[in-house]
Motif scaffolding. Sequence first.
Motif, PDB file in Angstrom:
ATOM      1  N   PHE A 110      -1.275 -13.784   1.533  1.00 52.78           N
ATOM      2  CA  PHE A 110      -0.318 -13.935   0.432  1.00 52.78           C
ATOM      3  C   PHE A 110      -0.649 -12.969  -0.698  1.00 52.78           C
ATOM      4  O   PHE A 110       0.241 -12.277  -1.234  1.00 52.78           O
ATOM      5  N   LEU A 111      -1.916 -12.894  -1.075  1.00 50.59           N
ATOM      6  CA  LEU A 111      -2.301 -11.971  -2.133  1.00 50.59           C
ATOM      7  C   LEU A 111      -2.053 -10.528  -1.715  1.00 50.59           C
ATOM      8  O   LEU A 111      -1.597  -9.700  -2.519  1.00 50.59           O
ATOM      9  N   ARG A 112      -2.349 -10.225  -0.474  1.00 54.23           N
ATOM     10  CA  ARG A 112      -2.149  -8.854   0.017  1.00 54.23           C
ATOM     11  C   ARG A 112      -0.675  -8.453  -0.072  1.00 54.23           C
ATOM     12  O   ARG A 112      -0.348  -7.306  -0.430  1.00 54.23           O
ATOM     13  N   GLU A 113       0.215  -9.387   0.231  1.00 52.97           N
ATOM     14  CA  GLU A 113       1.639  -9.082   0.238  1.00 52.97           C
ATOM     15  C   GLU A 113       2.259  -9.121  -1.150  1.00 52.97           C
ATOM     16  O   GLU A 113       3.051  -8.247  -1.510  1.00 52.97           O
ATOM     17  N   LYS A 114       1.915 -10.150  -1.929  1.00 53.16           N
ATOM     18  CA  LYS A 114       2.598 -10.382  -3.194  1.00 53.16           C
ATOM     19  C   LYS A 114       1.867  -9.826  -4.416  1.00 53.16           C
ATOM     20  O   LYS A 114       2.501  -9.490  -5.416  1.00 53.16           O
ATOM     21  N   LYS A 115       0.537  -9.746  -4.336  1.00 51.27           N
ATOM     22  CA  LYS A 115      -0.246  -9.319  -5.500  1.00 51.27           C
ATOM     23  C   LYS A 115      -1.388  -8.418  -5.030  1.00 51.27           C
ATOM     24  O   LYS A 115      -2.566  -8.757  -5.181  1.00 51.27           O
ATOM     25  N   PRO A 116      -1.041  -7.275  -4.456  1.00 50.68           N
ATOM     26  CA  PRO A 116      -2.061  -6.432  -3.804  1.00 50.68           C
ATOM     27  C   PRO A 116      -3.161  -5.936  -4.740  1.00 50.68           C
ATOM     28  O   PRO A 116      -4.282  -5.676  -4.280  1.00 50.68           O
ATOM     29  N   HIS A 117      -2.872  -5.820  -6.031  1.00 44.48           N
ATOM     30  CA  HIS A 117      -3.904  -5.348  -6.948  1.00 44.48           C
ATOM     31  C   HIS A 117      -5.075  -6.313  -7.040  1.00 44.48           C
ATOM     32  O   HIS A 117      -6.194  -5.913  -7.383  1.00 44.48           O
ATOM     33  N   THR A 118      -4.848  -7.596  -6.700  1.00 42.98           N
ATOM     34  CA  THR A 118      -5.911  -8.593  -6.818  1.00 42.98           C
ATOM     35  C   THR A 118      -6.983  -8.424  -5.747  1.00 42.98           C
ATOM     36  O   THR A 118      -8.086  -8.976  -5.890  1.00 42.98           O
ATOM     37  N   LEU A 119      -6.688  -7.711  -4.671  1.00 42.69           N
ATOM     38  CA  LEU A 119      -7.674  -7.548  -3.597  1.00 42.69           C
ATOM     39  C   LEU A 119      -8.763  -6.543  -3.955  1.00 42.69           C
ATOM     40  O   LEU A 119      -9.771  -6.444  -3.262  1.00 42.69           O
ATOM     41  N   LYS A 120      -8.564  -5.809  -5.041  1.00 41.97           N
ATOM     42  CA  LYS A 120      -9.552  -4.804  -5.421  1.00 41.97           C
ATOM     43  C   LYS A 120     -10.844  -5.442  -5.927  1.00 41.97           C
ATOM     44  O   LYS A 120     -11.926  -4.869  -5.766  1.00 41.97           O
ATOM     45  N   ARG A 121     -10.715  -6.619  -6.563  1.00 39.59           N
ATOM     46  CA  ARG A 121     -11.900  -7.298  -7.126  1.00 39.59           C
ATOM     47  C   ARG A 121     -11.744  -8.796  -6.862  1.00 39.59           C
ATOM     48  O   ARG A 121     -11.554  -9.590  -7.758  1.00 39.59           O
ATOM     49  N   LEU A 122     -11.869  -9.156  -5.573  1.00 41.61           N
ATOM     50  CA  LEU A 122     -11.578 -10.517  -5.128  1.00 41.61           C
ATOM     51  C   LEU A 122     -12.857 -11.293  -4.836  1.00 41.61           C
ATOM     52  O   LEU A 122     -13.763 -10.803  -4.152  1.00 41.61           O
ATOM     53  N   GLY A 123     -12.910 -12.524  -5.342  1.00 42.94           N
ATOM     54  CA  GLY A 123     -14.021 -13.418  -5.057  1.00 42.94           C
ATOM     55  C   GLY A 123     -13.504 -14.759  -4.588  1.00 42.94           C
ATOM     56  O   GLY A 123     -12.296 -15.020  -4.580  1.00 42.94           O
ATOM     57  N   VAL A 124     -14.412 -15.640  -4.208  1.00 42.93           N
ATOM     58  CA  VAL A 124     -14.022 -16.961  -3.734  1.00 42.93           C
ATOM     59  C   VAL A 124     -14.990 -18.011  -4.266  1.00 42.93           C
ATOM     60  O   VAL A 124     -16.195 -17.761  -4.393  1.00 42.93           O
ATOM     61  N   PHE A 125     -14.422 -19.162  -4.620  1.00 47.42           N
ATOM     62  CA  PHE A 125     -15.206 -20.343  -4.980  1.00 47.42           C
ATOM     63  C   PHE A 125     -14.865 -21.418  -3.959  1.00 47.42           C
ATOM     64  O   PHE A 125     -13.691 -21.754  -3.789  1.00 47.42           O
ATOM     65  N   GLY A 126     -15.890 -21.950  -3.279  1.00 44.55           N
ATOM     66  CA  GLY A 126     -15.660 -22.989  -2.285  1.00 44.55           C
ATOM     67  C   GLY A 126     -16.480 -24.223  -2.561  1.00 44.55           C
ATOM     68  O   GLY A 126     -17.670 -24.129  -2.898  1.00 44.55           O
ATOM     69  N   MET A 127     -15.842 -25.382  -2.429  1.00 44.61           N
ATOM     70  CA  MET A 127     -16.503 -26.667  -2.637  1.00 44.61           C
ATOM     71  C   MET A 127     -16.572 -27.428  -1.323  1.00 44.61           C
ATOM     72  O   MET A 127     -15.533 -27.706  -0.704  1.00 44.61           O
ATOM     73  N   SER A 128     -17.777 -27.767  -0.854  1.00 41.62           N
ATOM     74  CA  SER A 128     -17.957 -28.628   0.317  1.00 41.62           C
ATOM     75  C   SER A 128     -17.250 -28.040   1.547  1.00 41.62           C
ATOM     76  O   SER A 128     -17.650 -26.975   2.027  1.00 41.62           O
TER      77      SER A 128
END
Length: 295
Positions: A136-154
Amino acid sequence: MPVWALFGVVLLLALMSFCYYGSGIILHPPKMNRLGAFPEQYGLPYEKVSFKTRDGLTLRGWFIPSPRGPDEERTLVLCHGWGDNKGDLLKITNFLNHAAGFNLLYFDNRSHGESDGEITTIGYLETIDFDAAVDFLREKKPHTLKRLGVFGMSMGAAVATLCMPKHPEVKAAVLESPFTNYREVVRQWAWNHFHLPYFPFIVLTLFFLRLRVGHGKVDSYHPIRAAAMISPRPLLVIGGSLDELMPEREVRAFYAAAKEPKQLWIIPGARHSKCHDLAGIEYEARVAGFFNRYL
């Protein structure tokens, strides 16, 4: 039929019925939180988003843009736990937007919150959901993939771990209460709630789970193996010293399997998913500081 044989048949049927019921607990969490927190409660402007998974489900979420403006590239995908939803995660991570300035993408996994789906699998099928969020980010908001992180819980930490090796666009991750392998977390949950031994109860429960999901490997993945394949991207692994579902020993084992660069923070007195509640400002400073450094 002899009485002893009849008694044995009754016991076997009772065992199988109980384990079938146990597989249903995995697929349908007995404590499924209702969506009770929304961005407007925190004064955050947001966009309602939805996207399809490759197996045809619609997932729903929120994209909260950075207060720094539309050109901000630093973005986080936030992955909730089993039985939780995007609102539960928003409560403890909204500071990453209004205070730290990141774009945030929250979404409900299948069968959680506002998303489609009839079952959850504690991570196996949920990796498909993570893929859909990045697409979704790649298609709709490609600029966000340049500095992408993830927060995961459990569960979300396990899903992020499993997916990062195939998503090089994810540059850094904060993983709270990750588990080492699927069978261990099921065993721990069953022991905490029913004091059941692994054999025969968990063995049979997982057998029925495989049948009901229709995937022979649904219980055979090990996030601890994927953790070793994330380097050289940095990890911050967080755990609670009183976490009964993902005990400190499991979090430390997960951390030991990961390669540098990595950081470990065990919060004294914290129970499962309560690290932010206990550590408060320090939690926010460490998590925001980690992402600020690496994104």
